[in-house]
Design an enzyme around this catalytic site. Structure first.
Site, PDB file in Angstrom:
ATOM      1  N   THR A 187      -0.027  -2.084   5.131  1.00 19.81           N
ATOM      2  CA  THR A 187      -0.190  -2.092   3.662  1.00 19.81           C
ATOM      3  C   THR A 187       0.782  -1.128   2.993  1.00 19.81           C
ATOM      4  O   THR A 187       1.023  -0.047   3.522  1.00 19.81           O
ATOM      5  CB  THR A 187      -1.620  -1.598   3.334  1.00 19.81           C
ATOM      6  OG1 THR A 187      -2.528  -2.618   3.716  1.00 19.81           O
ATOM      7  CG2 THR A 187      -1.814  -1.298   1.865  1.00 19.81           C
ATOM      8  N   THR A 205      -1.317  -5.718  -0.290  1.00 21.46           N
ATOM      9  CA  THR A 205      -1.474  -6.020   1.148  1.00 21.46           C
ATOM     10  C   THR A 205      -1.919  -7.459   1.382  1.00 21.46           C
ATOM     11  O   THR A 205      -2.508  -8.084   0.489  1.00 21.46           O
ATOM     12  CB  THR A 205      -2.550  -5.078   1.749  1.00 21.46           C
ATOM     13  OG1 THR A 205      -2.581  -5.229   3.158  1.00 21.46           O
ATOM     14  CG2 THR A 205      -3.931  -5.352   1.195  1.00 21.46           C
TER      15      THR A 205
END
Ligand code: SD4
Length: 327
Positions: A187, A205
């Protein structure tokens, strides 16, 4: 006691609490002799280097932290070879790529999207939720409709070559195990302070690979995956979202800085809290980044392997290894 007297007493208490918090924030600044380091941008993992370049273009020309954190992570979302951010990300167990994102600015405004499919820039949809609606979070088909109504394009529902290969391999056993630190990309969370001393944050993400269809992580949840309080600081998280959600991780980091902790210590304390609430902590990775109002930054992770990219006037975009609880 009359209701009016009770009200006056409560107001006085609230006023003194507010004054106390302000003092704490000012104390943090005075530790560095009142000199703010700005602008500064930091972001998670190695893909943070390219994202920081995008953000720095804005920050170095006196642009806002808000524009910087949006444009910065768009660089990562644009990269179809990235297996953990954007449409090139690894799919859920049904083969669908579902995206989560959030953004927050210096005014405390915030927006997020979750479980969003076939839209290239979830971070920009999150910003539109923040700026154009009375809401904070839109999810799934509603978020997608909102994006399309606002001029975003529906992208084809195809996996990237790498993601497809990995997914087919995974299907052989269909065994679910969150894998973090793989190939150092995950992420992206980004936090920044601009030339005017204003803070903002973003997080985007494709979430945990092979999650149950419909699962949402910490990244789009304000206070979990990312949080900003312009009087105090900003924080973001990466890793297994469920563990971060249990402690409202990024909000916790910011509140610890409000109490006077340095960004490093605030991240460390949050990891310790996370450990106390997650008995499975040895099997997962989580990392926090923090930036205070003074432009000082910090990081801490559960396991070793977490790193981040930092760009400032002195440090021209370099990677740093975070300290960690487990070695
Ligand atoms: C999630 N926190 O969906 C995200 C995944 C992640 O580093 O950050 N990986 O739980």
């Amino acid at each position: 006691m009359t209701t009016r007297r009770k009200f006056l007493k409560l107001s006085a208490l609230m006023a003194s609490l507010f004054a106390f918090n302000k003092t704490k924030a000012i104390e943090t600044i005075s530790k560095s002799n009142g000199k703010q380091i700005k602008p500064v941008v930091l972001s998670t993992w190695k893909h943070g280097l390219a994202a920081n370049e995008g953000a720095w273009k804005i920050l170095s020309s006196n642009g806002s932290a808000l524009d910087a954190v949006e444009k910065g992570v768009m660089v990562t979302e644009d990269d179809f070879t990235n297996l953990s951010v954007g449409l090139g990300g690894l799919p859920d167990r049904d083969g669908c790529v579902t995206l989560d994102a959030s953004i927050m600015d210096e005014k405390g405004r915030c927006g997020g999207v979750a479980f969003l499919e076939r839209i290239k820039h979830p971070i920009s949809v999150a910003r539109l939720v923040m700026e154009k609606t009375a809401h904070v979070l839109l999810v799934g088909s509603g978020a997608q409709k909102f994006a399309l109504d606002n001029g975003f394009k529906l992208e084809p529902k195809t996996l990237s070559t790498e993601a497809e290969k990995a997914y087919k391999e995974w299907l052989k056993k269909s065994e679910y195990k969150p894998m973090i630190n793989i190939e150092n990309h995950d992420t992206i969370g980004m936090i920044a302070i601009d030339a005017n001393g204003n803070l903002s944050g973003s997080c985007t993400t494709s979430g945990l690979a092979y999650k149950i269809h419909g699962r949402v992580g910490d990244s789009p949840i304000i206070g979990a995956g990312m949080y900003v309080d312009n009087e105090v600081g900003a924080a973001c998280a990466t890793g297994v979202g469920e563990t971060v959600l249990r402690i409202c991780g990024s909000h916790l980091v910011v509140e610890l800085m409000r109490q006077g902790l340095s960004p490093d210590d605030a991240c460390k304390k949050a990891v310790e809290r996370l450990i106390s609430k997650n008995p499975n902590y040895k099997e997962v990775q989580v990392g926090f980044l923090a930036l205070n109002k003074n432009g000082e930054h910090g990081a801490y992770a559960l396991q070793k392997g977490f790193n981040y990219a930092l760009y400032s006037n002195e440090i021209k975009n370099q990677m740093f290894d975070s300290k960690s609880f487990l070695q």
